[in-house]
Design a protein around this motif. Structure first.
Motif, PDB file in Angstrom:
ATOM      1  N   ASP A  37      64.623  69.120  46.962  1.00 33.36           N
ATOM      2  CA  ASP A  37      64.395  70.425  47.587  1.00 33.36           C
ATOM      3  C   ASP A  37      63.297  71.205  46.862  1.00 33.36           C
ATOM      4  OD1 ASP A  37      66.354  69.800  49.444  1.00 33.36           O
ATOM      5  OD2 ASP A  37      67.923  70.919  48.390  1.00 33.36           O
ATOM      6  N   THR A  38      63.307  71.145  45.542  1.00 34.01           N
ATOM      7  CA  THR A  38      62.272  71.832  44.758  1.00 34.01           C
ATOM      8  C   THR A  38      60.905  71.204  45.021  1.00 34.01           C
ATOM      9  OG1 THR A  38      63.859  72.443  43.050  1.00 34.01           O
ATOM     10  CG2 THR A  38      61.527  72.434  42.413  1.00 34.01           C
ATOM     11  N   PHE A  39      60.841  69.886  45.070  1.00 31.74           N
ATOM     12  CA  PHE A  39      59.585  69.180  45.334  1.00 31.74           C
ATOM     13  C   PHE A  39      59.009  69.623  46.679  1.00 31.74           C
ATOM     14  CE2 PHE A  39      56.884  65.780  46.785  1.00 31.74           C
ATOM     15  CZ  PHE A  39      56.269  65.301  45.646  1.00 31.74           C
ATOM     16  N   LEU A  40      59.849  69.635  47.709  1.00 26.98           N
ATOM     17  CA  LEU A  40      59.400  70.024  49.049  1.00 26.98           C
ATOM     18  C   LEU A  40      58.969  71.488  49.084  1.00 26.98           C
ATOM     19  CD1 LEU A  40      62.169  68.172  51.049  1.00 26.98           C
ATOM     20  CD2 LEU A  40      59.750  67.508  50.915  1.00 26.98           C
ATOM     21  N   ARG A  41      59.730  72.344  48.425  1.00 31.96           N
ATOM     22  CA  ARG A  41      59.397  73.767  48.381  1.00 31.96           C
ATOM     23  C   ARG A  41      58.049  73.977  47.677  1.00 31.96           C
ATOM     24  NH1 ARG A  41      64.035  75.339  47.019  1.00 31.96           N
ATOM     25  NH2 ARG A  41      63.769  75.147  44.767  1.00 31.96           N
ATOM     26  N   ASP A  42      57.835  73.264  46.558  1.00 32.83           N
ATOM     27  CA  ASP A  42      56.571  73.381  45.829  1.00 32.83           C
ATOM     28  C   ASP A  42      55.395  72.882  46.671  1.00 32.83           C
ATOM     29  OD1 ASP A  42      57.946  74.446  43.701  1.00 32.83           O
ATOM     30  OD2 ASP A  42      57.844  72.613  42.470  1.00 32.83           O
ATOM     31  N   LEU A  43      55.599  71.783  47.397  1.00 34.00           N
ATOM     32  CA  LEU A  43      54.550  71.255  48.260  1.00 34.00           C
ATOM     33  C   LEU A  43      54.159  72.283  49.321  1.00 34.00           C
ATOM     34  CD1 LEU A  43      52.802  68.775  49.143  1.00 34.00           C
ATOM     35  CD2 LEU A  43      54.702  68.170  50.669  1.00 34.00           C
ATOM     36  N   LYS A  44      55.158  72.893  49.924  1.00 32.29           N
ATOM     37  CA  LYS A  44      54.901  73.846  51.015  1.00 32.29           C
ATOM     38  C   LYS A  44      54.425  75.210  50.520  1.00 32.29           C
ATOM     39  CE  LYS A  44      58.039  71.494  54.127  1.00 32.29           C
ATOM     40  NZ  LYS A  44      59.303  71.584  54.871  1.00 32.29           N
ATOM     41  N   ARG A  45      54.389  75.404  49.213  1.00 33.24           N
ATOM     42  CA  ARG A  45      53.779  76.631  48.679  1.00 33.24           C
ATOM     43  C   ARG A  45      52.277  76.622  48.923  1.00 33.24           C
ATOM     44  NH1 ARG A  45      57.431  76.943  43.539  1.00 33.24           N
ATOM     45  NH2 ARG A  45      58.949  78.438  44.307  1.00 33.24           N
ATOM     46  N   PHE A  64      49.902  72.798  53.551  1.00 33.09           N
ATOM     47  CA  PHE A  64      51.086  71.987  53.789  1.00 33.09           C
ATOM     48  C   PHE A  64      52.153  72.789  54.527  1.00 33.09           C
ATOM     49  CE2 PHE A  64      48.925  69.556  50.564  1.00 33.09           C
ATOM     50  CZ  PHE A  64      49.084  68.261  51.027  1.00 33.09           C
ATOM     51  N   ALA A  65      52.237  74.061  54.245  1.00 26.96           N
ATOM     52  CA  ALA A  65      53.185  74.914  54.961  1.00 26.96           C
ATOM     53  C   ALA A  65      52.827  74.994  56.442  1.00 26.96           C
ATOM     54  CB  ALA A  65      53.201  76.308  54.347  1.00 26.96           C
ATOM     55  N   LYS A  66      51.530  74.930  56.744  1.00 30.55           N
ATOM     56  CA  LYS A  66      51.075  75.040  58.131  1.00 30.55           C
ATOM     57  C   LYS A  66      50.909  73.690  58.822  1.00 30.55           C
ATOM     58  CE  LYS A  66      48.950  79.507  57.963  1.00 30.55           C
ATOM     59  NZ  LYS A  66      48.135  80.300  58.846  1.00 30.55           N
ATOM     60  N   ALA A  67      51.174  72.600  58.112  1.00 27.77           N
ATOM     61  CA  ALA A  67      51.063  71.263  58.705  1.00 27.77           C
ATOM     62  C   ALA A  67      52.040  71.131  59.874  1.00 27.77           C
ATOM     63  CB  ALA A  67      51.342  70.194  57.663  1.00 27.77           C
ATOM     64  N   THR A  68      51.690  70.285  60.811  1.00 33.13           N
ATOM     65  CA  THR A  68      52.558  70.056  61.959  1.00 33.13           C
ATOM     66  C   THR A  68      53.846  69.362  61.536  1.00 33.13           C
ATOM     67  OG1 THR A  68      50.522  69.768  63.225  1.00 33.13           O
ATOM     68  CG2 THR A  68      52.578  69.195  64.322  1.00 33.13           C
ATOM     69  N   HIS A  69      53.725  68.364  60.654  1.00 31.88           N
ATOM     70  CA  HIS A  69      54.895  67.607  60.199  1.00 31.88           C
ATOM     71  C   HIS A  69      54.766  67.294  58.716  1.00 31.88           C
ATOM     72  CE1 HIS A  69      55.748  66.849  64.435  1.00 31.88           C
ATOM     73  NE2 HIS A  69      54.530  66.341  64.562  1.00 31.88           N
ATOM     74  N   ASN A  70      55.858  67.470  57.990  1.00 36.00           N
ATOM     75  CA  ASN A  70      56.015  66.991  56.616  1.00 36.00           C
ATOM     76  C   ASN A  70      57.250  66.095  56.626  1.00 36.00           C
ATOM     77  OD1 ASN A  70      54.014  68.314  54.744  1.00 36.00           O
ATOM     78  ND2 ASN A  70      54.828  70.123  55.763  1.00 36.00           N
TER      79      ASN A  70
END
Length: 121
Positions: A29-37, A41-47
């Motif tokens: 969860d932390t990894f994904l949250r950091d990526l989307k910071r 990546f936050a605006k990507a269509t799909h992660n």
């Protein structure tokens, strides 16, 4: 963390892959949250992502790209890679790719696995 940008470009869609070691669901969860910071990546269509946790088994998430998480998970299982989350990011280019999108996910995961091995992972 390993990040490979612009692994695949097809009909306007762009793909990247990011991954790294995690110890448990909280670290995923932390990894994904950091990526989307990162805004892009936050605006990507799909992660889309998957991981096989030593203490929790396989987990995947398609993030709207139906079936893509299963593709990542199957590749991690074949590789025997545990406690490493792999995220394939897609920025949609306006044209549906059909089944080609799965081939692009495979290409991204292969590129990550090669980089992971080269770094001694």
């Amino acid at each position: 963390m390993i990040r490979l940008d612009k692994v695949v470009t097809d009909r306007g869609s762009r793909y990247a892959v990011t991954g790294g070691a995690v110890a448990g669901r909280a670290e995923v969860d932390t990894f994904l949250r950091d990526l989307k910071r990162e805004k892009r990546f936050a605006k990507a269509t799909h992660n889309t992502w998957a991981v096989i946790l030593s203490d929790g088994g396989p987990i995947k998430n398609d993030d709207g790209e139906a079936g893509a998480g299963a593709v990542i998970l199957k590749m991690l299982e074949r590789e025997g890679l545990h406690d490493c989350v792999v995220v394939v990011t897609r920025w949609y280019g306006g044209v549906h790719l059909g089944g080609d999108r799965f081939a692009h996910v495979v290409t991204c995961v292969r590129a990550f696995l090669e980089a992971w091995r080269q770094r001694g992972g």
